[in-house]
Structures are given as C-alpha cells and as structure tokens.
Design a protein around this motif. Structure first.
Motif, PDB file in Angstrom:
ATOM      1  N   MET A 136       0.843  -1.197   0.000  1.00 40.42           N
ATOM      2  CA  MET A 136       0.000   0.000   0.000  1.00 40.42           C
ATOM      3  C   MET A 136       0.883   1.254   0.000  1.00 40.42           C
ATOM      4  SD  MET A 136      -2.976   1.118   2.671  1.00 40.42           S
ATOM      5  CE  MET A 136      -1.935   1.298   4.100  1.00 40.42           C
ATOM      6  N   GLY A 137       1.947   1.216   0.824  1.00 40.51           N
ATOM      7  CA  GLY A 137       2.864   2.355   0.863  1.00 40.51           C
ATOM      8  C   GLY A 137       3.541   2.572  -0.477  1.00 40.51           C
ATOM      9  N   VAL A 138       3.941   1.457  -1.110  1.00 36.84           N
ATOM     10  CA  VAL A 138       4.585   1.568  -2.423  1.00 36.84           C
ATOM     11  C   VAL A 138       3.600   2.184  -3.415  1.00 36.84           C
ATOM     12  CG1 VAL A 138       5.621   0.274  -4.322  1.00 36.84           C
ATOM     13  CG2 VAL A 138       6.133  -0.365  -1.979  1.00 36.84           C
ATOM     14  N   GLY A 139       2.320   1.774  -3.312  1.00 37.62           N
ATOM     15  CA  GLY A 139       1.299   2.351  -4.184  1.00 37.62           C
ATOM     16  C   GLY A 139       1.186   3.855  -3.976  1.00 37.62           C
ATOM     17  N   ALA A 187       0.895   6.467   4.891  1.00 34.79           N
ATOM     18  CA  ALA A 187       1.139   5.194   4.216  1.00 34.79           C
ATOM     19  C   ALA A 187       2.538   5.145   3.624  1.00 34.79           C
ATOM     20  CB  ALA A 187       0.098   4.975   3.117  1.00 34.79           C
ATOM     21  N   GLN A 188       3.014   6.303   3.099  1.00 35.23           N
ATOM     22  CA  GLN A 188       4.327   6.241   2.454  1.00 35.23           C
ATOM     23  C   GLN A 188       5.465   6.629   3.388  1.00 35.23           C
ATOM     24  OE1 GLN A 188       4.954   9.374  -0.575  1.00 35.23           O
ATOM     25  NE2 GLN A 188       2.745   9.610  -0.519  1.00 35.23           N
ATOM     26  N   ASN A 189       5.151   6.982   4.632  1.00 38.28           N
ATOM     27  CA  ASN A 189       6.237   7.291   5.571  1.00 38.28           C
ATOM     28  C   ASN A 189       6.165   6.427   6.824  1.00 38.28           C
ATOM     29  OD1 ASN A 189       7.628   9.607   4.221  1.00 38.28           O
ATOM     30  ND2 ASN A 189       5.543  10.398   4.263  1.00 38.28           N
ATOM     31  N   GLU A 190       5.402   6.892   7.830  1.00 35.76           N
ATOM     32  CA  GLU A 190       5.425   6.222   9.131  1.00 35.76           C
ATOM     33  C   GLU A 190       5.018   4.755   9.029  1.00 35.76           C
ATOM     34  OE1 GLU A 190       3.797   8.965   8.484  1.00 35.76           O
ATOM     35  OE2 GLU A 190       4.606  10.576   9.742  1.00 35.76           O
ATOM     36  N   ASP A 217      -4.379  13.659   2.004  1.00 33.42           N
ATOM     37  CA  ASP A 217      -2.922  13.780   2.042  1.00 33.42           C
ATOM     38  C   ASP A 217      -2.325  13.208   3.320  1.00 33.42           C
ATOM     39  OD1 ASP A 217      -2.688  14.825  -0.411  1.00 33.42           O
ATOM     40  OD2 ASP A 217      -2.707  16.930   0.219  1.00 33.42           O
ATOM     41  N   ARG A 218      -3.091  13.333   4.424  1.00 32.82           N
ATOM     42  CA  ARG A 218      -2.570  12.823   5.706  1.00 32.82           C
ATOM     43  C   ARG A 218      -2.410  11.314   5.652  1.00 32.82           C
ATOM     44  NH1 ARG A 218      -6.527  15.496   9.896  1.00 32.82           N
ATOM     45  NH2 ARG A 218      -6.051  13.585  11.006  1.00 32.82           N
ATOM     46  N   LEU A 219      -3.437  10.635   5.116  1.00 31.02           N
ATOM     47  CA  LEU A 219      -3.364   9.176   5.024  1.00 31.02           C
ATOM     48  C   LEU A 219      -2.273   8.763   4.052  1.00 31.02           C
ATOM     49  CD1 LEU A 219      -7.118   8.130   4.923  1.00 31.02           C
ATOM     50  CD2 LEU A 219      -5.669   8.699   6.855  1.00 31.02           C
ATOM     51  N   SER A 220      -2.222   9.453   2.930  1.00 33.07           N
ATOM     52  CA  SER A 220      -1.225   9.113   1.923  1.00 33.07           C
ATOM     53  C   SER A 220       0.178   9.278   2.494  1.00 33.07           C
ATOM     54  CB  SER A 220      -1.436  10.006   0.708  1.00 33.07           C
ATOM     55  OG  SER A 220      -0.288  10.055  -0.059  1.00 33.07           O
TER      56      SER A 220
END
Lengths: 98, 377
Positions: B87-90, B254-257, B248-251
């Motif tokens: 999901m983070g990679v996405g 997902a791609q950081n923490e 943006d917060r969720l995104s």
C-alpha cells in the motif's frame, strides 16, 4: 523420473498459461488507458493547467518588478563595450597628442 | 560446584551450536552489506539483526512465546506486512509515465518471463541430490524474478513458508545488485545506435486519468484474477490515496510512518526465518542461483521485447527501457537512464523508463496472482 517429467510438463503449462495471462491482462489495460482514460482526459482537462499559467504570470510580474538577469547581462555588456571603446579612444587621442 | 555447572550451562557459550554461529555470521554479513555497502539497508539491517537474535541459544526468540515468533505469525504468516508495504509503495508510485505511454505495459509483461522461466530451472534443479522442490516451492522461488520484495515475501509466505528466509534474502540482495547485474546484459543485447535512441517527450497526464487508473486496474483484477486482489487492491488503495489529493494525511502516513514501522517488523520477521536448519542447506544455494537467473532472464526479455517494439513502432523506443520492466522501482529505471547517458549524454531515459518500471510492479503482482491461483489452490 516419471514424476520429474510430469513436473516439467506442469511447469511448462504454468509458464504458458502465466505468460499468456500476464500479456492478456496488461494488453487489456493498454486498451483501457487508450479508450477510457484518453476520453476522460479530453472531457475533463486538468484544472491545474490554468493554475500553472497563473503562477507563471505571477512569476513574470515579480520578475518584471525587479530587473531580470537577461537585462542585467545586456546592460553590463553594453557598459563594458562602451568603456572599452572609450578607453581605446582615449588611448588614440593620447597617441595623437604625442 | 553443582550450581556453578548450572550457571555454566545457562550461558550462551555452553549452548552454542555450530549452525547458530554460522547463521549469526550470515546475519553479520547482511549487516555489513547494509551498513558498509548500502545494499537495501532499510530491510537488510533489521533482517540481519533478526537473524542474529533468532540464533541466540536459550533466549528462544523464535520459539512459541518469543518476540520474533509473534512478529512472524502476526505479520508475515498472515501476509499483512507485505500488503501494508505494498500500500505504501502504491502511495509512492506515479503512474503518469505509464498512462502517457501505455505501450510500455508490454515491456512490464515480457520482463515477467524471468519468473516463469525460473520455474523450469527450479524443477530442473531437482536432479541435483539434496534438492527437492515441489511446484509450490518452485513458484515461490521463481517470483524472485519479479524483483519485488513485498510480492516475493507475500507469495513465499503462502506457498513455501519454510523457504521464506532464503527467498527474501535472495530477492533483496539481487534488488540491491540491479546496478551490477543489469548493465552487462543490457549492453550485450543492444547496439550502440540503439542505446543512443532518444524518445519523444511524454504527453501530460490529467488528474482525472490518474484517479480513474487505480480503480480501473482494481476492477480488471476483480473480474479476471481475484487471487491477485490482495496485492493489487492494497497497491491501488495507496495509489488512490495519493492521486485523489483529498487524504494527504493518510497518503503521507502510508508512504512514511506506516511503511517504516512495517519495514522494521517485516525485516525482523524475515530474519527470524534465518535459522540454521532452514537456511544452511543445498536448497539455499539453489535459490540464490535461481534468483540470479530469474533476474537476468527478466532483464533480457524486457530488452528484447523493447527491441521488437522499436522495429514495429512509429515512435522510436530505446530498448534500454525494457530492462526497467523487472520492477525494482526506481533502481531499474535509474540503471536504464545511466546506461543510456553513457551512449548519448543528451539522452534522459528516466521518465520513459518509469513507465515499464511501474508496469513491472503490476506485472509481477499479476504473475504472483496467477501462481497463487494455479499452484496455491
């Protein structure tokens, strides 16, 4: 040995089925992009595009408020050449006086 | 005297077995690769440390009740960690280059030949004494050729959990070695003139297209390959969070923490599978060899496909971008760019190579789904 042959056969079938499926799936995706997405792109153009122009205009305004580097370059080039000519004239004047 | 003996027996020194020492050294080797050579450090560091922890005698990290045991069963056995990472990679993936040049999907598809060709290799290795790969094992090994860590771990945890440690180590090591493995193959298969080919600039892609794309991909996966929906679904969720622009917060989480936290646990969990009895055998050597073969075949078939497409396409296609079809985002795309620059200093292929690169991610997820559907059942 027989089981090995069988395994090879299975692996071969898997390879064929797998590659055909991967190609079929991604080709369908190409069709999806070329038809659906391309139409959507025409119907709903990006609202960001005018924004970009806007920011460019803003940038231009800001730049014209100050002095653009290109103009500075032209002016300083002109000043330099004037100075050179001027100093050459002085030099030739001095020579003439002699 | 009796209590002294007891004390001695409770030390690590008295209980070390040779296999554990060797596996700790393997763990140290992974730490070295991560720290000194900067090879996929985000994963190899926790993985190497996990390997050291799991091989400590008496402490029982990987026995029932141990920390690594719980991490493994909570996150990897269930398949949750690799899916969260996906999901983070996405959420980090930009499909713009792919949507602008959809033909590159074919490159991502052909590079998956590395996976299916390796299936053959794995079965052929059964001729070697001491190696016995079932079709499930072979499929889990072959997915290394997809050059996609989370996909490889996900599939291995479903099809061949006992090989997971070796498969993960091979997958991540070869992904780190992409800049070394790929260029010789790319140069061998292309002429200098082909490498010099400059590609036309990509068209701009609208926001609506980028939002509809993940939904379309998911819809197609639901229709044709539900077995791949865990991977593709999480990937598309991450991508939609990014492209929709409303979360943006969720995104960003997902791609950081989230991906960082999960990476720590994933590394530790995989490391816990690096025990002496599971890792120190001929099969591991076979897996490492097959991984390299899978990578090389994938690269070669991507490049060859790009050559064929260049012959038939009106718009020139630089064959180098085919090598990026083996996912390994964004390393493979950077390699294509670098080799292109060597031949022609004005040739910037990075954006063009991102198309096949993300197509490769989709392709390997689809391939994993096929293997899961056909072999896993």
């Amino acid at each position: 040995m027989n089981s090995m042959e069988q395994q090879f056969l299975e692996a071969g079938t898997l390879m064929l089925a797998g590659m055909v499926f991967v190609f079929a799936f991604l080709s369908l995706l190409i069709i999806f992009i070329k038809t659906v997405l391309a139409k959507l792109a025409v119907k709903f153009p990006d609202p960001i595009a005018p924004n970009r122009n806007h920011s460019n205009k803003k940038k231009n305004k800001v730049v014209s408020g100050e002095i653009s580097p290109a103009i500075i370059a032209v002016i300083s080039g002109a000043v330099n050449s004037y100075r050179q000519q001027h100093s050459q004239q002085n030099f030739s004047l001095q020579k003439a006086k002699k | 005297m009796d209590s002294l003996t007891k004390l001695w027996l409770s030390t690590g020194l008295a209980n070390f077995e040779l296999g554990q020492v060797i596996m700790m050294l393997v763990g140290c080797g992974l730490l070295y690769l991560a720290i000194a050579r900067n090879f996929e450090p985000l994963l190899l560091l926790p993985m190497g440390f996990g390997s050291i922890l799991t091989n400590i005698p008496i402490a029982g990290f990987s026995e029932v009740g141990g920390l690594l045991h719980f991490i493994y069963y909570a996150g990897i056995d269930t398949g949750i960690f690799p899916l969260i990472i996906f999901m983070g990679v996405g959420a980090m993936t930009d499909f713009g280059a792919l949507i602008a040049n959809p033909k590159t999907l074919l490159l991502g598809a052909s590079a998956q030949f590395g996976i299916f060709a390796t299936l053959f290799g794995a079965i052929a290795l059964n001729a070697v004494p001491g190696i016995e790969f079932t079709l499930k094992d072979a499929s889990a090994i072959a997915i290394i050729g997809g050059a996609d860590g989370p996909t490889a771990i996900f599939l291995a945890s479903k099809l061949a959990p006992e090989l997971l440690g070796a498969i993960a180590v091979a997958a991540y090591s070869y992904m780190a070695l992409v800049p070394i493995i790929q260029p010789p193959i790319m140069r061998a298969l292309t002429t200098i003139d082909e490498r010099k080919i400059e590609m036309a600039q990509l068209r701009p892609v609208t926001k609506v297209e980028k939002i509809i794309f993940p939904l379309g991909v998911l819809l197609m996966t639901i229709f044709f390959l539900p077995a791949a929906t865990p991977l593709v679904g999480m990937f598309c969720l991450g991508n939609l969070m990014k492209e929709s622009g409303v979360v943006d917060r969720l995104s960003s989480t997902a791609q950081n923490e989230l991906i960082n936290i999960t990476t720590i646990f994933l590394g530790l969990g995989v490391g816990s599978k690096l025990s002496a009895e599971a890792f120190l055998n001929v099969e591991t050597l076979g897996i490492l060899a097959l991984g390299a073969v899978a990578f090389s075949i994938g690269t070669a078939s991507g490049v060859l496909m790009a050559k064929v497409m260049n012959k038939f396409s009106k718009v020139p296609i630089n064959p180098l971008i085919g090598a990026a079809g083996v996912s390994a985002v964004p390393m493979a795309a950077r390699v294509a760019n670098k080799v292109g620059l060597e031949a022609n200093p004005h040739n910037f292929l990075l954006m063009h190579a991102m198309g096949p690169n993300v197509a490769g991610v989709l392709g390997s997820a689809v391939a994993a789904g096929i293997l899961l559907a056909l072999v896993g059942g």
